[in-house]
Write a protein that holds these residues in place. Structure first.
Motif, PDB file in Angstrom:
ATOM      1  N   ALA A 282     -12.971 -21.031 -57.145  1.00  0.00           N
ATOM      2  CA  ALA A 282     -14.190 -20.297 -57.511  1.00  0.00           C
ATOM      3  C   ALA A 282     -14.995 -19.928 -56.272  1.00  0.00           C
ATOM      4  N   LYS A 283     -15.009 -20.827 -55.299  1.00  0.00           N
ATOM      5  CA  LYS A 283     -15.734 -20.554 -54.052  1.00  0.00           C
ATOM      6  C   LYS A 283     -15.129 -19.360 -53.319  1.00  0.00           C
ATOM      7  N   HIS A 284     -13.857 -19.110 -53.575  1.00  0.00           N
ATOM      8  CA  HIS A 284     -13.159 -18.007 -52.909  1.00  0.00           C
ATOM      9  C   HIS A 284     -12.775 -16.918 -53.916  1.00  0.00           C
ATOM     10  N   ALA A 340      -3.079 -20.396 -56.111  1.00  0.00           N
ATOM     11  CA  ALA A 340      -4.154 -19.453 -56.443  1.00  0.00           C
ATOM     12  C   ALA A 340      -3.662 -18.017 -56.302  1.00  0.00           C
ATOM     13  N   THR A 341      -2.869 -17.768 -55.270  1.00  0.00           N
ATOM     14  CA  THR A 341      -2.305 -16.431 -55.089  1.00  0.00           C
ATOM     15  C   THR A 341      -1.392 -16.063 -56.255  1.00  0.00           C
ATOM     16  N   ALA A 342      -0.560 -17.019 -56.695  1.00  0.00           N
ATOM     17  CA  ALA A 342       0.361 -16.741 -57.800  1.00  0.00           C
ATOM     18  C   ALA A 342      -0.387 -16.404 -59.076  1.00  0.00           C
ATOM     19  N   VAL A 520      -6.612 -16.697 -47.428  1.00  0.00           N
ATOM     20  CA  VAL A 520      -6.448 -15.426 -46.734  1.00  0.00           C
ATOM     21  C   VAL A 520      -6.460 -14.335 -47.784  1.00  0.00           C
ATOM     22  N   SER A 521      -6.709 -13.140 -47.366  1.00  0.00           N
ATOM     23  CA  SER A 521      -6.776 -12.047 -48.323  1.00  0.00           C
ATOM     24  C   SER A 521      -5.417 -11.826 -48.962  1.00  0.00           C
ATOM     25  N   LEU A 522      -5.422 -11.311 -50.159  1.00  0.00           N
ATOM     26  CA  LEU A 522      -4.169 -11.030 -50.849  1.00  0.00           C
ATOM     27  C   LEU A 522      -3.340 -10.019 -50.059  1.00  0.00           C
ATOM     28  N   GLU A 523      -3.997  -9.083 -49.371  1.00  0.00           N
ATOM     29  CA  GLU A 523      -3.264  -8.093 -48.590  1.00  0.00           C
ATOM     30  C   GLU A 523      -2.530  -8.767 -47.431  1.00  0.00           C
ATOM     31  N   ARG A 524      -3.224  -9.668 -46.721  1.00  0.00           N
ATOM     32  CA  ARG A 524      -2.580 -10.374 -45.613  1.00  0.00           C
ATOM     33  C   ARG A 524      -1.523 -11.326 -46.142  1.00  0.00           C
ATOM     34  N   ARG A 525      -1.816 -11.979 -47.265  1.00  0.00           N
ATOM     35  CA  ARG A 525      -0.881 -12.968 -47.784  1.00  0.00           C
ATOM     36  C   ARG A 525       0.438 -12.324 -48.195  1.00  0.00           C
ATOM     37  N   LEU A 528       3.047 -12.669 -45.637  1.00  0.00           N
ATOM     38  CA  LEU A 528       3.452 -13.991 -45.183  1.00  0.00           C
ATOM     39  C   LEU A 528       4.548 -14.563 -46.072  1.00  0.00           C
ATOM     40  N   PRO A 529       5.583 -15.189 -45.483  1.00  0.00           N
ATOM     41  CA  PRO A 529       6.633 -15.820 -46.297  1.00  0.00           C
ATOM     42  C   PRO A 529       6.090 -16.896 -47.221  1.00  0.00           C
ATOM     43  N   SER A 530       5.031 -17.602 -46.806  1.00  0.00           N
ATOM     44  CA  SER A 530       4.489 -18.690 -47.617  1.00  0.00           C
ATOM     45  C   SER A 530       3.782 -18.188 -48.865  1.00  0.00           C
ATOM     46  N   ALA A 531       3.684 -16.879 -49.022  1.00  0.00           N
ATOM     47  CA  ALA A 531       3.015 -16.349 -50.210  1.00  0.00           C
ATOM     48  C   ALA A 531       3.735 -16.742 -51.482  1.00  0.00           C
TER      49      ALA A 531
END
Length: 532
Positions: A282-284, A340-342, A520-525, A528-531
């Motif tokens: 929520a903070k992000h 969170a990204t997923a 990190v932003s979704l665009e930057r993520r 990244l392989p760790s996305a």
């Protein structure tokens, strides 16, 4: 316990009393097993371990060597069947004159292997430790190639989407009871008469034989999670053989906790840690868009669950797979950005990260399910469990009203113990008096979900002279050698010098929490392989 994570708040809920766990078939360890351990250790000291190239299936680099230590399947019969435990090692990198011996590590489970542990020699946090110690890992009995336990044909494991109701129906409960009975019978059938010998007391005895085989007069050991439990058993059974011991993310070792109550105690701790993740997300909100409050993040999660119940992502990820993936955020905040990204990507129409993180593996192998089989065998063998599902139903239904996130998932994981065929052990009363042990070091995160903090306090009360280092306001499960330099300083100082923090009679120290994950932003993520 998924550690085993074991195990307060349940006591306040009055969910389980000792009377709820029938002591039927509990066994007292006969003196023959003490004598058998002595004989086995003497034999191992003579035989040693012949280290050489590791088997290809271990997937270890040439810098790591492997060998085998043979231990009795049954310590009451040390001249009977012996089983081989696979051992790995990287020798101390420093001058021979500065070598302090072997440091043996166990990561917990039950059912986990530490064969890859020696690779930490290449990490900065372990540089000085690896200069002074041979780093030794091993596969405990039942794990990997160490006389593996099997409970289920890999082909029978679920590979498609599964449900995960927070408040299961009676029909769903009956189905899970049937599965638990089948699984318990599978353990008995596939492992046979040997099944009864896979338990924590034998894991502690195996550790004593390993010490002797390594040529060490006294043991230097670091255990995490479940590894702290049989490490504490070792300290109680063989205190004269202890040199230094580190207990990281300790299990509550009180006999009445093993293992039913400890598993119940996990649920409130998981609920707190799930709330920590939602507050962070929520903070992000600007990054993930999951909501500006923890409640809104919960609603986003529930929306994903509901959609997956109607249509599984990629045909494989249903509510059960989603829940299993999200449970990991309670173990380590390193998962927070990926999960969170997923969730965020899925809600925006892109299910790929969720599928990559949560889908079952495409292919099965003979080793699939081995970790769960060992976990089940050890937990079920270690102590009495309720044998009437009405007890499980009562306790978990009450608990799920306050802590729904992990309660029933954990119950289903452990339910085969209600229908177990092998004899139960009687939990050892872990306890040492003043001067019996050298000082040992306990490490604990204050908000650990898998092994709640009360377990660290209880272990310190039981091991006289022990020291406790607490990472405040943090919840990563297992903190030694991790992201907190303060914790690592205490760990290194102890292993290199034997010094523990704090003064007598209560030796304690605190460390500020390590930084929260940086989103990190979704665009930057996406780059990244760790996305995934």
């Amino acid at each position: 316990m998924r550690t085993l994570a074991l195990f307060g708040a349940v006591g306040a809920l009055m969910l389980a009393s000792p009377a709820a766990v029938t002591p039927a078939r509990a066994l007292d360890a006969p003196p023959a097993e003490t004598h058998g351990t002595l004989l086995a250790a003497r034999r191992a000291a003579t035989e040693g371990i012949r280290f050489g190239a590791c088997a290809a299936e271990e997937k270890l680099p040439a810098s790591v060597t492997c060998g085998t230590v043979r231990v009795p399947l049954d310590y009451a019969d040390p001249d009977g069947t012996r089983i081989g435990l696979t051992v790995s090692r990287v020798e101390a990198a420093g001058p021979a004159a500065d070598r302090q011996g072997a440091l043996v590590y166990n990561p917990g489970g039950p059912g986990a292997s530490s064969l890859h542990f020696p690779l930490v020699a290449g990490l900065p946090a372990w540089k000085r430790i690896s200069a002074a110690y041979d780093l030794v890992g091993y596969a405990p009995r039942g794990v990997g190639r160490s006389a593996p336990v099997s409970c289920q044909d890999p082909a029978d494991r679920a590979t498609g989407p599964t449900p995960a109701p927070t408040h299961p129906s009676e029909v769903f409960k009956r189905e899970r009871i049937a599965r638990a009975k089948t699984y318990a019978q599978g353990c008995a059938t596939r492992t046979g008469a040997a099944l009864r010998h896979y338990h924590s007391l034998n894991n502690a005895r195996d550790l004593e034989v390993l010490r002797a085989a390594l040529g060490e007069t006294r043991l230097t050991y670091m255990g995490a999670s479940y590894g702290t439990y049989f490490g504490a058993l070792y300290a109680t059974l063989f205190p004269h053989r202890v040199r230094r011991m580190v207990f990281d993310a300790p299990v509550n070792p009180a006999p009445r906790q093993i293992w039913y109550v400890n598993n119940l105690d996990q649920a409130p701790a998981f609920e707190r840690r799930w709330a920590d993740f939602r507050a962070w997300a929520a903070k992000h909100h600007a990054v993930y868009g999951l909501g500006t409050t923890a409640q809104e993040v919960q609603e986003s999660y529930e929306k994903v669950r509901a959609e997956l119940a109607v249509r599984a992502a990629g045909g494989k990820v249903g509510p059960g797979q989603l829940h299993a993936a999200l449970l990991q955020v309670a173990y380590h905040d390193g998962y927070w950005t990926r999960r969170a990204t997923a969730l965020s990507r899925y809600l925006k129409g892109d299910p790929k990260p969720l599928i990559a993180q949560a889908a079952p593996p495409k292919e099965t192998s003979p080793d699939d399910g081995n970790g769960r089989a060992v976990y089940t065998a050890v937990e079920c063998n270690d102590a009495p469990w309720p044998e009437d599902f009405a007890v499980w139903d009562r306790d978990n239904t009450r608990l799920a009203k306050l802590a729904p996130f992990e309660t029933w998932d954990n119950a289903w994981m452990n339910l085969p113990c209600a229908y177990w065929k092998a004899p139960r052990q009687k939990p050892l009363d872990v306890r040492t008096g003043p001067g019996v042990l050298p000082p040992v070091l306990i490490l604990a995160a204050e908000r650990d979900a898998a092994t709640p903090y009360e377990g660290a306090l209880e272990l310190q009360r039981r091991l006289s002279g022990s020291a406790l280092v607490t990472e405040r306001d943090a919840g990563t499960h297992g903190i030694g050698g991790g992201a907190n330099a303060c914790v690592n300083g205490h760990l290194e100082r102890y292993l290199l010098t034997g010094a523990v923090p704090g003064g007598t009679p209560v030796r304690r120290a605190s460390c500020a929490p390590h930084p929260e994950p940086d989103p990190v932003s979704l665009e930057r993520r996406a780059e990244l392989p760790s996305a995934v």
